[in-house]
Design a protein around this motif. Structure first.
Motif, mmCIF file in Angstrom:
data_model
loop_
_atom_site.group_PDB
_atom_site.id
_atom_site.type_symbol
_atom_site.label_atom_id
_atom_site.label_comp_id
_atom_site.label_asym_id
_atom_site.label_seq_id
_atom_site.Cartn_x
_atom_site.Cartn_y
_atom_site.Cartn_z
ATOM 1 N N PHE A 1 1.036 -1.207 -0.251
ATOM 2 C CA PHE A 1 0.066 0.180 0.095
ATOM 3 C C PHE A 1 0.802 1.102 -0.167
ATOM 4 O O PHE A 1 0.109 2.306 0.494
ATOM 5 C CB PHE A 1 -0.862 0.310 1.384
ATOM 6 N N GLY A 2 2.186 1.186 -0.485
ATOM 7 C CA GLY A 2 3.113 1.998 -0.320
ATOM 8 C C GLY A 2 3.011 2.391 0.649
ATOM 9 O O GLY A 2 2.826 1.237 1.979
ATOM 10 N N ALA A 3 4.084 3.659 1.153
ATOM 11 C CA ALA A 3 4.880 3.490 2.435
ATOM 12 C C ALA A 3 3.716 3.605 3.804
ATOM 13 O O ALA A 3 2.964 4.781 3.231
ATOM 14 C CB ALA A 3 6.122 5.007 2.416
ATOM 15 N N THR A 4 4.006 3.733 4.853
ATOM 16 C CA THR A 4 2.812 4.360 5.984
ATOM 17 C C THR A 4 3.318 5.348 6.116
ATOM 18 O O THR A 4 4.613 5.898 6.780
ATOM 19 C CB THR A 4 3.701 3.374 6.903
ATOM 20 N N ARG A 5 2.231 6.300 6.359
ATOM 21 C CA ARG A 5 1.305 7.416 6.852
ATOM 22 C C ARG A 5 1.492 7.907 8.089
ATOM 23 O O ARG A 5 0.947 7.295 8.354
ATOM 24 C CB ARG A 5 1.061 8.280 5.777
ATOM 25 N N THR A 6 2.830 8.466 8.580
ATOM 26 C CA THR A 6 2.226 8.858 10.069
ATOM 27 C C THR A 6 1.267 8.962 10.378
ATOM 28 O O THR A 6 0.523 9.126 11.531
ATOM 29 C CB THR A 6 3.458 8.943 10.479
ATOM 30 N N ASP A 7 1.134 10.240 9.915
ATOM 31 C CA ASP A 7 -0.499 10.973 10.204
ATOM 32 C C ASP A 7 -1.359 10.733 9.932
ATOM 33 O O ASP A 7 -2.814 10.990 10.086
ATOM 34 C CB ASP A 7 0.400 12.430 9.063
ATOM 35 N N TYR A 8 -1.707 9.294 9.452
ATOM 36 C CA TYR A 8 -2.678 9.164 9.019
ATOM 37 C C TYR A 8 -2.742 6.773 9.973
ATOM 38 O O TYR A 8 -3.567 6.676 9.988
ATOM 39 C CB TYR A 8 -2.739 8.360 7.166
ATOM 40 N N ALA A 9 -1.204 7.188 10.860
ATOM 41 C CA ALA A 9 -1.757 5.777 11.370
ATOM 42 C C ALA A 9 -2.931 5.829 12.375
ATOM 43 O O ALA A 9 -3.768 6.718 12.725
ATOM 44 C CB ALA A 9 -0.069 5.946 12.280
ATOM 45 N N ALA A 10 -3.133 4.383 12.425
ATOM 46 C CA ALA A 10 -4.156 3.953 13.860
ATOM 47 C C ALA A 10 -4.102 4.739 15.237
ATOM 48 O O ALA A 10 -2.926 5.040 15.452
ATOM 49 C CB ALA A 10 -4.397 2.561 13.936
ATOM 50 N N LEU A 11 -5.106 5.486 15.827
ATOM 51 C CA LEU A 11 -5.182 6.024 17.214
ATOM 52 C C LEU A 11 -5.322 4.844 17.468
ATOM 53 O O LEU A 11 -5.194 3.809 17.507
ATOM 54 C CB LEU A 11 -6.365 6.754 16.624
ATOM 55 N N PRO A 12 -4.803 4.750 19.210
ATOM 56 C CA PRO A 12 -4.411 4.400 19.748
ATOM 57 C C PRO A 12 -6.016 3.255 20.025
ATOM 58 O O PRO A 12 -7.563 4.809 20.051
ATOM 59 C CB PRO A 12 -4.468 4.257 21.415
ATOM 60 N N GLU A 13 -6.874 2.122 20.802
ATOM 61 C CA GLU A 13 -7.927 2.066 20.344
ATOM 62 C C GLU A 13 -9.339 2.659 21.426
ATOM 63 O O GLU A 13 -10.462 2.987 20.878
ATOM 64 C CB GLU A 13 -7.759 0.387 21.286
#
Length: 680
Positions: A221-233
């Motif tokens: 899916f390409g490089a992981t965008r840290t600003d789009y990363a999963a929030l804590p549950e």
């Protein structure tokens, strides 16, 4: 040769085995078949038959009743009257004339594939690994590289009679082959026995999966965008619950929908990749996918940490853009005889850092739509790992989405039940009146949230109504606002929001004024007056956010207007609830929210309140045995009838139907006629 019973039994077992694993095929996706011989009861002679999974069935739960049964000679004879690919849809009607006896269930569009391929057992499946190869830009080359000459490539063709002819021709020309990859679509495998067919199907699926695992890219899916990363549950699900009613309102602009939320690892990984927008724009490929997910999702393309208020501010423009895009898609491809556009709202909404919201006409459909998009994500992962994801064209998607045969299938669906698409939140619903209300609403098609002080009892009551697609049980002390908010958040995550709220939770202390303590008074008012207020307040936020109107119903009492003996705290609380109905009806009417009340007489049978001591207290007040209390209440009414939980449930259902669309602020007596409690 296997007997007919054995043939059908083996087919069902194979179908269930393959369908039980989502890696092999989707819910209600794919089909299997078997050929065999039976005695024709008319001629007494042998007749070759085809048993094939019928239209709309599910492999994982298939039973013999879900099979279509056709005469094989007549199916094959249809090749003589086949008018060509431009008129192949006409062949579907011919299957009705090939049925054996009553024919079982309706044959599917894939019947030709199963009948024309010269193998006793055939499997057509939609495995993620197989579709990944089928949707790769160089899928034909990959098929040769992975499988050699054991699995062959079939270019994309819409399911139908011609596809059946194509696969049959390939099998005849390649006796070494055990199956095919269908471009943009899935796989088909075959065998001389049921076991061989299943083995070949699983070999194709597993071989494709192993090849992707061994040769695939580490970042499909390409490089992981840290600003789009999963929030804590906790933060993720809290934001999801706040967004859910707004998003459900968006998905329900044209037609009311039920929602489902998914925040699986696969979804969150996809949402964090820098290819998110590009891949989402390409949409899904397998017909079973996009018929449930629409051709593409709506993406809330904002960083994970975006405050909820900013997301909400962006939604109207994003929604209108999606609708305009869908209308343009329809206009680009619609012909004069195309079915009318069915709605321009998204079925899938993706929110980076949070998860996926999926929608359908009921909970199962919404959940399955989400499952199908997860399948599509897995397909995109595999295709992008090895090559470039290249789904079938937009024009081909339209041909299937607005296919006359698909339209006919939709028209065959039964009319929806009166409460279909509605989500009911019922307090105190693990027993008595609340449980009866929950059961009636569920029976009429609603999704039901059973809220009760006792979580175990709530979950047990929900399980009695069906799966979690029908009802869930949640814990809630209605006198505690945090509990109420948490329970409604669970409802929003489970079903997308809430449409119908029933304030039923209660208890009762039967004491005269001088024996009623301050603690008695506070307990009575905390649970019913304060509790109803807290539930209505927090549910109203959801109803307003959805913009879909709704109902709030208070289970009050004839005691709200009738001065019964030794009942000061209970009756005063019921009077409080009764006036809340009037106040909220005035305040919430501008949002299309109706607020009404039910005034029952004493409900003895099945009542948790009466069983918990209230019955004994009231019987003592009236100087009768507790076992005679129901008869006592009945004999003093005009109609002479006892009020039971189902009587109250019937009134709630009636009030919340469209027949009462113009009624709000009403109190409905359900007391068999107590003249002293007549409303004035």
């Amino acid at each position: 040769m296997a007997t007919v019973n054995n043939t059908v039994e083996q087919l069902v077992q194979r179908s269930n085995s393959l369908g039980a694993d989502p890696r092999n095929t989707n819910y209600a996706g794919g089909n299997t078949s078997a050929k065999g011989t039976d005695i024709d009861p008319v001629t007494g002679e042998d007749v070759e038959l085809l048993w094939v999974k019928g239209s709309g069935g599910d492999l994982g739960t298939l039973t013999p009743e879900g099979l279509a049964v056709l005469r094989l000679d007549r199916v094959r004879a249809m090749t003589q009257t086949y008018p060509g690919v431009d008129r192949e849809d006409e062949m579907v009607a011919g299957f009705d004339y090939a049925l054996h006896g009553r024919g079982g269930t309706a044959p599917s569009i894939d019947t030709a594939m199963h009948g024309l391929v010269n193998a006793d057992h055939v499997d057509h499946l939609h495995p993620d690994s197989g579709i990944a190869i089928a949707t790769s830009a160089n899928g034909e080359e990959l098929t040769r590289k992975i499988f050699g000459d054991k699995v062959l490539w079939v270019p994309w063709r819409r399911p139908g009679f011609q596809l059946g002819l194509d696969i049959a021709e390939i099998k005849e020309a390649s006796p070494q082959a055990v199956g095919v990859i269908l471009g943009g679509h899935g796989i088909t495998a075959w065998g001389d026995t049921s076991a061989e067919s299943e083995t070949n199907s699983r070999w194709i699926i597993d071989t494709a999966a192993k090849y992707i695992e061994d040769h695939g890219s580490a970042e499909p899916f390409g490089a992981t965008r840290t600003d789009y990363a999963a929030l804590p549950e906790d933060e993720r699900r809290s934001k999801a619950a706040r967004l859910a009613p707004h998003l459900r309102g968006i998905a329900s602009h044209d037609h009311a929908m039920v929602g489902h939320f998914t925040d699986s690892d696969a979804v969150l990984e996809f949402l964090a990749g820098d290819k998110l927008s590009a891949l989402a724009e390409l949409g899904t490929s397998c017909p079973d996918h996009f018929l449930r997910t629409k051709v593409k999702p709506m993406v809330i393309d904002l960083p994970s940490e975006t405050p909820v208020d900013e997301i909400l501010a962006a939604l109207p423009a994003l929604h209108e853009s999606y609708r305009a895009d869908y209308r343009a898609y329809y206009d680009r491809h619609a012909a004069s005889d195309s079915p009318a556009m069915r709605g321009a709202d998204p079925a899938i909404i993706l929110v980076p850092g949070i998860g996926m919201f999926s929608y359908g006409a009921d909970k199962q459909t919404a959940r399955v739509a989400g499952e199908f998009y997860v399948n599509a994500i897995n397909v995109m992962r595999g295709a992008e790992s090895l090559s470039t994801y290249s789904p079938i064209s937009e024009a081909e998607k339209f041909r299937i989405e607005y296919w006359s045969l698909e339209e006919a299938k939709l028209r065959r669906k039964p009319a929806p039940r009166p409460m279909a698409t509605r989500v009911a939140f019922v307090t105190g619903a693990a027993s008595g009146i609340g449980k009866a209300i929950a059961a009636r609403l569920a029976a009429e098609g609603a999704c039901v949230v059973i809220a009760d002080l006792d979580l175990e009892k709530a979950q047990t009551a929900a399980a009695e109504l069906g799966t979690s697609d029908v009802a869930i049980g949640v814990a809630a002390d209605v006198s505690n606002e945090s509990d109420v908010q948490a329970a409604l958040a669970e409802a929003s995550l489970a079903f997308g929001g809430v449409d119908l709220v029933v304030n039923n939770a209660g208890l009762s202390l039967s004491k005269p004024l001088l024996e009623t303590s301050e603690k008695d008074w506070d307990l009575q008012h905390d649970v019913m007056a304060k509790g109803s207020f807290l539930v209505s307040k927090n549910a109203a936020r959801i109803l307003i956010d959805q913009g879909m109107g709704g109902d709030i119903v208070y289970i009050s009492s004839k005691n709200s207007v009738f001065a019964g003996p030794n009942n000061i705290a209970y009756s005063a609380t019921k009077a409080d609830q009764a006036h809340q109905v009037r106040l909220l009806a005035v305040e919430l009417g501008e949002h299309g929210i109706r607020v009404n009340g039910i005034n029952p007489d004493g409900v003895v049978r099945g009542s948790g309140i009466f069983a918990g001591g209230w019955g004994a207290q009231r019987a003592k007040t009236y100087g009768i045995d507790e076992k005679d209390l129901g008869k006592f209440y009945a004999q003093r009414t005009i109609l002479g009838r006892e009020v039971v939980p189902e009587t109250v449930a019937n009134a709630v259902f009636a009030l919340c139907t469209s027949d009462f669309s113009h009624t709000t602020g009403l109190h409905v007596p359900v007391d068999a006629g107590v003249a002293a409690a007549f409303l004035r």
